[in-house]
Design a protein around this motif. Sequence first.
Motif, mmCIF file in Angstrom:
data_model
loop_
_atom_site.group_PDB
_atom_site.id
_atom_site.type_symbol
_atom_site.label_atom_id
_atom_site.label_comp_id
_atom_site.label_asym_id
_atom_site.label_seq_id
_atom_site.Cartn_x
_atom_site.Cartn_y
_atom_site.Cartn_z
ATOM 1 N N MET A 1 0.906 -1.202 0.212
ATOM 2 C CA MET A 1 -0.032 0.009 0.050
ATOM 3 C C MET A 1 0.712 1.224 0.004
ATOM 4 S SD MET A 1 -3.177 0.698 -0.093
ATOM 5 C CE MET A 1 -4.156 2.287 0.275
ATOM 6 N N ILE A 2 0.598 1.895 -1.025
ATOM 7 C CA ILE A 2 1.316 3.290 -1.108
ATOM 8 C C ILE A 2 0.925 4.574 -0.285
ATOM 9 C CG2 ILE A 2 2.357 5.153 -2.656
ATOM 10 C CD1 ILE A 2 2.797 3.104 -4.647
ATOM 11 N N THR A 4 0.404 8.013 -0.175
ATOM 12 C CA THR A 4 0.512 9.166 -1.102
ATOM 13 C C THR A 4 0.780 10.318 -0.375
ATOM 14 O OG1 THR A 4 -1.728 9.567 -1.288
ATOM 15 C CG2 THR A 4 -0.925 8.023 -2.913
ATOM 16 N N SER A 5 0.140 10.354 0.764
ATOM 17 C CA SER A 5 0.443 11.902 1.567
ATOM 18 C C SER A 5 2.112 11.974 2.062
ATOM 19 C CB SER A 5 -0.504 11.820 2.841
ATOM 20 O OG SER A 5 -0.032 10.692 3.737
ATOM 21 N N ALA A 6 2.491 11.031 2.187
ATOM 22 C CA ALA A 6 3.880 10.870 2.542
ATOM 23 C C ALA A 6 4.830 11.748 1.397
ATOM 24 C CB ALA A 6 4.763 9.773 2.872
ATOM 25 N N PHE A 7 4.356 11.876 0.221
ATOM 26 C CA PHE A 7 5.200 12.467 -0.993
ATOM 27 C C PHE A 7 4.770 14.034 -1.031
ATOM 28 C CE2 PHE A 7 5.014 7.920 -1.770
ATOM 29 C CZ PHE A 7 6.203 7.583 -2.173
ATOM 30 N N GLN A 8 3.635 14.303 -0.597
ATOM 31 C CA GLN A 8 2.962 15.829 -1.005
ATOM 32 C C GLN A 8 3.986 16.701 -0.267
ATOM 33 O OE1 GLN A 8 0.166 16.143 -2.960
ATOM 34 N NE2 GLN A 8 0.324 13.971 -3.201
ATOM 35 N N GLY A 9 4.524 17.725 -1.429
ATOM 36 C CA GLY A 9 5.112 18.781 -0.721
ATOM 37 C C GLY A 9 6.643 18.654 -0.814
ATOM 38 N N LYS A 10 6.822 17.414 -1.245
ATOM 39 C CA LYS A 10 8.477 17.108 -1.064
ATOM 40 C C LYS A 10 9.293 17.669 -2.553
ATOM 41 C CE LYS A 10 9.166 13.590 2.079
ATOM 42 N NZ LYS A 10 7.873 13.647 3.068
ATOM 43 N N THR A 11 10.177 17.749 -2.228
ATOM 44 C CA THR A 11 11.217 18.144 -3.286
ATOM 45 C C THR A 11 12.268 17.263 -3.626
ATOM 46 O OG1 THR A 11 12.976 19.135 -2.194
ATOM 47 C CG2 THR A 11 11.020 20.663 -2.960
ATOM 48 N N ALA A 12 12.714 17.025 -4.979
ATOM 49 C CA ALA A 12 13.615 15.997 -5.199
ATOM 50 C C ALA A 12 14.657 16.431 -6.206
ATOM 51 C CB ALA A 12 12.933 14.827 -6.121
ATOM 52 N N SER A 13 16.020 15.894 -6.187
ATOM 53 C CA SER A 13 17.089 16.164 -7.083
ATOM 54 C C SER A 13 17.585 14.873 -7.718
ATOM 55 C CB SER A 13 17.963 16.876 -6.382
ATOM 56 O OG SER A 13 19.052 17.306 -7.067
ATOM 57 N N TYR A 14 18.125 15.100 -8.859
ATOM 58 C CA TYR A 14 18.224 13.687 -9.705
ATOM 59 C C TYR A 14 19.692 13.719 -10.288
ATOM 60 C CZ TYR A 14 13.196 13.271 -9.573
ATOM 61 O OH TYR A 14 12.045 13.321 -9.172
ATOM 62 N N ALA A 107 18.612 -3.720 -10.085
ATOM 63 C CA ALA A 107 18.085 -3.744 -11.399
ATOM 64 C C ALA A 107 16.485 -4.409 -11.235
ATOM 65 C CB ALA A 107 18.929 -4.549 -12.420
ATOM 66 N N ASN A 108 16.480 -5.319 -10.425
ATOM 67 C CA ASN A 108 14.984 -5.757 -10.389
ATOM 68 C C ASN A 108 14.083 -4.873 -9.523
ATOM 69 O OD1 ASN A 108 14.124 -8.050 -11.540
ATOM 70 N ND2 ASN A 108 14.442 -9.488 -10.058
ATOM 71 N N GLU A 109 14.588 -4.206 -8.342
ATOM 72 C CA GLU A 109 14.011 -3.224 -7.514
ATOM 73 C C GLU A 109 13.507 -2.022 -7.995
ATOM 74 O OE1 GLU A 109 15.858 -6.969 -6.227
ATOM 75 O OE2 GLU A 109 16.781 -5.007 -6.959
ATOM 76 N N LYS A 110 14.488 -1.394 -9.036
ATOM 77 C CA LYS A 110 13.982 0.113 -9.125
ATOM 78 C C LYS A 110 12.741 0.375 -9.712
ATOM 79 C CE LYS A 110 16.765 -0.392 -13.513
ATOM 80 N NZ LYS A 110 17.950 -0.160 -14.192
ATOM 81 N N ALA A 111 12.239 -0.593 -10.466
ATOM 82 C CA ALA A 111 10.953 -0.697 -10.830
ATOM 83 C C ALA A 111 9.904 -0.209 -9.703
ATOM 84 C CB ALA A 111 10.308 -1.689 -11.894
ATOM 85 N N ASP A 112 10.073 -0.602 -8.688
ATOM 86 C CA ASP A 112 9.160 -0.260 -7.510
ATOM 87 C C ASP A 112 9.743 0.629 -6.458
ATOM 88 O OD1 ASP A 112 7.462 -2.640 -8.064
ATOM 89 O OD2 ASP A 112 8.872 -3.843 -7.473
ATOM 90 N N LEU A 113 10.390 1.775 -7.281
ATOM 91 C CA LEU A 113 10.819 3.066 -6.551
ATOM 92 C C LEU A 113 9.780 3.400 -5.495
ATOM 93 C CD1 LEU A 113 13.062 5.024 -5.722
ATOM 94 C CD2 LEU A 113 12.259 6.191 -7.703
ATOM 95 N N ILE A 114 8.845 3.780 -6.049
ATOM 96 C CA ILE A 114 7.588 4.416 -5.230
ATOM 97 C C ILE A 114 7.280 3.691 -3.905
ATOM 98 C CG2 ILE A 114 5.324 5.456 -5.332
ATOM 99 C CD1 ILE A 114 7.196 7.218 -6.888
ATOM 100 N N GLN A 115 7.177 2.244 -4.381
ATOM 101 C CA GLN A 115 6.850 1.531 -3.015
ATOM 102 C C GLN A 115 7.744 1.463 -2.168
ATOM 103 O OE1 GLN A 115 3.560 -0.525 -2.715
ATOM 104 N NE2 GLN A 115 4.589 -0.083 -0.616
#
Length: 445
Positions: A1-2, A4-14, A107-115
């Motif tokens: 279960m994701i 979604t509230s944990a992501f709100q308002g955050k910033t990201a750098s890549y 390599a297997n796990e990056k597809a589930d980054l959000i989870q």
Amino acid sequence: MIDTSAFQGKTASYFTLGCKLNFSETSTFGRLLQDMGVRNAEKNEHADICIINTCSVTEVADHKCRQAIHRMVRENPGAFVVVTGCYAQLKPDTVSEIEGVDLVLGANEKADLIQFLSDAWSGNKSETSLHRHYTEKTKDIKTFAPSCSKGNRTRYFLKVQDGCNYFCTYCTIPFARGFSRNPTIESLVRQAEQAAEEGGKEIVLTGVNIGDFGETTGEKFIDLVKALDKVEGIKRYRISSLEPDLLDDELIEYCAGSRAFMPHFHIPLQSGSDEVLRLMHRRYDTKLFAHKINLIKKIMPDAFIGVDVMVGTRGEKPELFEETYKFLESLDVTQLHVFPYSERPGTMALKIPYVVSDKDKKLRSKRLLDLSDVKTMEFYKRYIGTEAEVLFEKASSGKAMHGFTKNYIRVELPPSADNDILDNRLIKVRLGDFNYNKTALKVSL
């Protein structure tokens, strides 16, 4: 279960190192996080999330990865730091021990980054700062993470394949990416159609060994090309790299008459010596490679052909390098991408006794780079004074704008307040002389 509230308002750098495939995947990470309510951090703004997508093609690449991780941690105090990509897959323990790294995904796990992020944030920061890593053995890397994204670029990058079954003696990519696998043609066509709906005009097909397309689904790469050629709205396709033994004559002939596939090929040679090719366990010889080049130029005289070459590999004695130089000198190719050989732990090349010194690697690299410059300049000169359609791409404020012709000649427009309106537009221009550093032709005004 994701959550979604944990992501709100955050910033990201890549930060991305390595190939076009990595850049495509990072763009997809960015889009996924954006959909969750995460925005890109502004310049000089501390990010809440840092994602570093790594490369491990050489020891130099490994070093750059470590530097990038340290820099991102230092510049973003308190950020949740995720490291993925080839270096993360091959050296998870080393990466997870770096101060400030919270999560390492293979390599297997990056597809589930959000989870993974959602799970990590369900606790508090002290619980998630355990330098956890999740990676599988090569034989167990089976997931395919879809990617069709442009990030902050103009062109889209469509991932059509991942992994490799070739196991060349110098290469660690199969260990980092797993075996060859691909999605269905139908799913890739849908992604191309979505890119067209978003206004995309050019798509670059990316992968590790894209000519091997079909290992998973039983389909053929030529059928993928034909299906994508029918997608309305996409004006141009480019094929990022094709092994010469997988570059079918039928595909070359199809591209020559296709609606949207450009006269632009990137073909890895690695060595122009048949003896060195055998030591590398490559699956072709110089005769086959020359046939492919000659066929392309016969039916597409204007085609741009880029060639990968590795110098100084174990077993490359001076006379064998000379064979490579003379072979490349004789070919009608446009540009050489030259890479000095780098020792990689666990590869079969380490069993080859003859070792080339670093000094000789540099000398050989320079000779081939000089040859490349000559060939590229000659190719560009042929088109000075001609008209060509150019797809212009985004430029930073105050910087010259660039774009590419069908056959991948880089074209430059001087900085102008009106340049923004040209982004992602196909414009017919007259090609002028070289720019100041001879990396592009100027638009003849």
